[in-house]
Write an enzyme that holds these catalytic residues in place. Structure first.
Site, PDB file in Angstrom:
ATOM      1  N   LYS A  12      45.098  34.149  31.226  1.00  0.00           N
ATOM      2  CA  LYS A  12      46.084  34.637  30.247  1.00  0.00           C
ATOM      3  C   LYS A  12      47.477  34.662  30.863  1.00  0.00           C
ATOM      4  CE  LYS A  12      43.155  35.489  26.982  1.00  0.00           C
ATOM      5  NZ  LYS A  12      43.085  34.576  25.876  1.00  0.00           N
ATOM      6  N   CYS A  13      48.468  34.649  29.995  1.00  0.00           N
ATOM      7  CA  CYS A  13      49.878  34.705  30.361  1.00  0.00           C
ATOM      8  C   CYS A  13      50.110  35.866  31.331  1.00  0.00           C
ATOM      9  CB  CYS A  13      50.695  34.896  29.089  1.00  0.00           C
ATOM     10  SG  CYS A  13      52.459  34.896  29.340  1.00  0.00           S
ATOM     11  N   PRO A  14      50.835  35.648  32.390  1.00  0.00           N
ATOM     12  CA  PRO A  14      51.652  34.494  32.781  1.00  0.00           C
ATOM     13  C   PRO A  14      50.954  33.555  33.768  1.00  0.00           C
ATOM     14  CG  PRO A  14      52.262  36.305  34.205  1.00  0.00           C
ATOM     15  CD  PRO A  14      51.149  36.815  33.276  1.00  0.00           C
ATOM     16  N   ASP A  39      44.993  29.717  26.791  1.00  0.00           N
ATOM     17  CA  ASP A  39      45.917  30.797  26.409  1.00  0.00           C
ATOM     18  C   ASP A  39      46.805  30.321  25.260  1.00  0.00           C
ATOM     19  OD1 ASP A  39      47.722  32.878  26.215  1.00  0.00           O
ATOM     20  OD2 ASP A  39      48.591  32.590  28.196  1.00  0.00           O
ATOM     21  N   ASP A  45      55.008  28.726  26.593  1.00  0.00           N
ATOM     22  CA  ASP A  45      55.372  28.942  27.994  1.00  0.00           C
ATOM     23  C   ASP A  45      55.487  27.666  28.822  1.00  0.00           C
ATOM     24  OD1 ASP A  45      55.361  31.629  27.414  1.00  0.00           O
ATOM     25  OD2 ASP A  45      53.398  32.013  28.312  1.00  0.00           O
TER      26      ASP A  45
END
Length: 74
Positions: A12-14, A39, A45
């Site tokens: 998951k982010c980041p 994600d 992103d």
């Protein structure tokens, strides 16, 4: 699996962007890296990361489990 394919599915982010940045750092200029993600925020992103850092986003593809990004290192 090809070492130029970076499987970041499940992260998951980041983390997808951070790990992509680290992997690209160790590659020569002009190298191609394919990044696999699941994600949903990666679709925002990864292109932003490429634009900000001068890398070329060669292609973005929707996959069964998320997205695939093909990046050419600056």
């Amino acid at each position: 699996m090809d070492d130029r394919v970076y499987d970041l599915r499940g992260l998951k982010c980041p983390l997808p962007v951070l790990k992509t940045e680290k992997r690209l750092r160790g590659m020569p200029s002009g190298a191609i890296l394919t990044v696999e993600t699941s994600d949903p925020l990666a679709i925002i992103d990864i292109p932003h990361f490429c634009s900000k850092n001068g890398h070329t986003l060669v292609a973005t593809e929707k996959t069964e489990s998320g997205h695939r990004f093909i990046i050419r290192k600056r």
